[in-house]
Design a protein around this motif. Sequence first.
Motif, PDB file in Angstrom:
ATOM      1  N   GLU A 306       0.799  -1.063   0.045  1.00 16.88           N
ATOM      2  CA  GLU A 306      -0.013  -0.006  -0.118  1.00 16.88           C
ATOM      3  C   GLU A 306       0.864   1.136  -0.022  1.00 16.88           C
ATOM      4  O   GLU A 306       0.643   2.070  -0.831  1.00 16.88           O
ATOM      5  N   ALA A 348      -1.274   5.029   4.958  1.00 16.96           N
ATOM      6  CA  ALA A 348      -1.427   3.785   4.468  1.00 16.96           C
ATOM      7  C   ALA A 348      -2.020   2.922   5.522  1.00 16.96           C
ATOM      8  O   ALA A 348      -2.919   2.164   5.317  1.00 16.96           O
ATOM      9  N   SER A 458      -7.026   2.395   0.331  1.00 14.61           N
ATOM     10  CA  SER A 458      -6.336   1.142   0.612  1.00 14.61           C
ATOM     11  C   SER A 458      -7.170   0.008  -0.016  1.00 14.61           C
ATOM     12  O   SER A 458      -6.553  -1.129   0.086  1.00 14.61           O
ATOM     13  N   ALA A 461      -4.951  -2.055  -2.595  1.00 14.27           N
ATOM     14  CA  ALA A 461      -4.068  -2.905  -2.034  1.00 14.27           C
ATOM     15  C   ALA A 461      -4.511  -4.247  -1.853  1.00 14.27           C
ATOM     16  O   ALA A 461      -4.028  -5.189  -2.214  1.00 14.27           O
TER      17      ALA A 461
END
Length: 477
Positions: A306, A348, A458, A461
């Motif tokens: 991420e 992140a 996020s 990811a």
Amino acid sequence: MKSAVETLNPTRVRLTVEVPFEELKDSLDAAYKKINQQVTVPGFRKGKIPARVIDQRFGRGAVLEEAVNDALPKLYQSAVEEGELNVLGQPEVDITDLKDNELLAFTAEVDVRPEIEIPDYSGIEVEVDAAEVSDEDIDSAVEQLRERFASTSVVERAAAEGDVVKVDLEAKIDGEVLEDGVAQGVDYTIGSGELLDGIDEAVTGLEAGGSTTFTSELKGGSGAGQEAEVSVTVESVSARELPELDDDFAQLASEFDTLEEMREDSRKRLADQKKYDQATQAQEKVLDALLELTEVPVPEKLLADEIESRKHNLVNHQLGQLGLDLASYLKMQDKSEEEFENELKEQAEKGIRTQFVLDELVSKEKLNVSQEELTEHLMRRAQSSGMSPDQFAQAVVEGGQVPMLVGEVARGKALATVVESVTVKDTNGEVVDMSDEDETDEADESGESEAAAEAEASEGAAEAAQDKDDKGEKSGS
């Protein structure tokens, strides 16, 4: 097939799998067939070479390797399903035993979504700005509208603050004119701060035809972040004239007949905007409070991916479009690389924790997404992307992104559920009712709130990690 699951930490497990050799029969047959199509043996037609000949000429080991590579993804997936695991990304596979005609044994380490216990959040209390509209707010809104309808006329005098000057610019670094450092006929309002630092002082007092030089740090282009010597020549000076604030102006600038009616409309629009801002602010603060209460382990590999994804997007897309590199950006932001990396990691990690928590809430509250909700969200996303709804929908379907959009809507509903269950007060101490569907739904799905942005940022990811797992894990062997 026998499989066992060992928990290494809250976000990682090790699968141990033992497979009787007879379960590899289909993969062995497929291996012989594949090799048959790839090799030639004198005396045999292509594709008709007996298995024993392939073993003799190319070795049984080559056949076993091909068979195991074919079987591993399916065996791994079966073990994941048997263990009821919610895995993320590619496993690290290690073949621990391979006995011809007897046994295949392997281990697979893989990240998993952590089990999250959502605490009682009903006691959360947050404070948001009061949604009050003052006369000063209305005056400011009307003045901005008035500015839009200002007219200009060329004047024969020195330029002063508020004037519009037409200028020619030339930027040099170390005496060399930059390739993209020349601009002509640029209109600039003195005092607006929209061009270069130092230009206000440079052009103030100049008449048409006047020239001067000043030093400024360039904000974009090939010399971004560097000090440049800028030459500026004033072509013309124009004074701005604002229209009178009267009923005629109201009729010019709006659909209303009187200035009072226009002001009342401004009051209503400002009140709606402040309520929307209030709802967005509540979402962000409630989410922060919920994350503070909830323990959410973050898989290290997912976090690393991420961070890299966010950095790549910033450097190659956002900064790239502005003609900036990372070093120039950090200089403009007055940040060290270490500070930047720490901030990126913090953002992140918060994004991943947000997604995990909201996903758990979706499951816990058994929230579903209707077709109507998905369509509304799709249209909002299309608008923000600059595409038509049809174009955006086609891109979403072709890219296999429908589940991602469904997830975004579901998370928005999960956050709204929490917001409606907690206490939200404004700065006056008054309890704010957050159950207004129109306001909270707009705030939930707009993508403009920090909460929505974190969850969506996020998602890439986590979805990518899940997607890699779904596509098979042969490379892990």
